[in-house]
Enzyme design. Sequence first.
Site, PDB file in Angstrom:
ATOM      1  N   SER A  38       0.844  -1.205   0.000  1.00 46.56           N
ATOM      2  CA  SER A  38       0.000   0.000   0.000  1.00 46.56           C
ATOM      3  C   SER A  38       0.871   1.242   0.000  1.00 46.56           C
ATOM      4  O   SER A  38       1.950   1.263   0.614  1.00 46.56           O
ATOM      5  CB  SER A  38      -0.898   0.013   1.241  1.00 46.56           C
ATOM      6  OG  SER A  38      -1.552   1.265   1.374  1.00 46.56           O
ATOM      7  N   TYR A  81      -2.339  -1.160  10.169  1.00 46.29           N
ATOM      8  CA  TYR A  81      -2.381  -1.368   8.716  1.00 46.29           C
ATOM      9  C   TYR A  81      -1.107  -0.822   8.074  1.00 46.29           C
ATOM     10  O   TYR A  81      -0.453  -1.524   7.287  1.00 46.29           O
ATOM     11  CB  TYR A  81      -3.605  -0.674   8.120  1.00 46.29           C
ATOM     12  CG  TYR A  81      -3.694  -0.795   6.622  1.00 46.29           C
ATOM     13  CD1 TYR A  81      -4.229  -1.935   6.034  1.00 46.29           C
ATOM     14  CD2 TYR A  81      -3.242   0.224   5.784  1.00 46.29           C
ATOM     15  CE1 TYR A  81      -4.304  -2.062   4.653  1.00 46.29           C
ATOM     16  CE2 TYR A  81      -3.314   0.108   4.406  1.00 46.29           C
ATOM     17  CZ  TYR A  81      -3.848  -1.036   3.844  1.00 46.29           C
ATOM     18  OH  TYR A  81      -3.914  -1.153   2.469  1.00 46.29           O
TER      19      TYR A  81
END
Length: 230
Positions: free
Chosen positions: A139, A154
Amino acid sequence: MKMTKNTILITGAATGIGYFMAKYLYKRDNTVIICGRREERLAQVKKELPEIHSLRCDVANPDDRNMLFKNISDNFPQINILINNAGIQRDIDLTKGLYDFTHGDNEIRINLEAPIYLSAMFTPLLSNKENATIVNISSGLAFMVERATGMPVYCATKAGLHAFSMAQRAQLATLGIRVVEIIPPMVESELNIEGRTKRNMLKAPFMISADDFVEKAFAKMEQDIDEIRL
């Protein structure tokens, strides 16, 4: 990279980026196996793409990972591509101590532990096969934590996956296995739907649609780019 005539396993492929990857690859004459946690969503994909193969699997669960590996080894020994796509994103308030971290799915197990274990399990099967590739979906937030401080775990898992991909790439080159890291920007999807709703970010001008993202990412894969950013 050759994008046809492969046998490909995609984790977390019943929705979002994984689903559009499966659809893209399915239409290009590949044997595609998808796995996910929700049986009903897998059935929907199977209905739309009848020749796709699907397995219910929670990649965070070691028993499920073992089941997945055995099924693929027995039924698809020709596998040459693994796409570690399964992932979750949660808002976590660190001021609450352990509460938010322990009340919900574990991002560390799904986002980081699972791709590490699955990669290790499948490496012997992929070794020295034509077009052998492991794809890790990380990401952009791994590199921009200041924009996502509400999602600390995350961001940490994706930063960890980035570091792992770099080391994995160097080591597995000796086995003829290419390691590709795809680093998505903000993509329209069901990822952290509660958090996106709370921030009024279900859709924004800077977001890219999942199908557009997949088209562009795979175009770069065909150009043999190993770290793909859009």
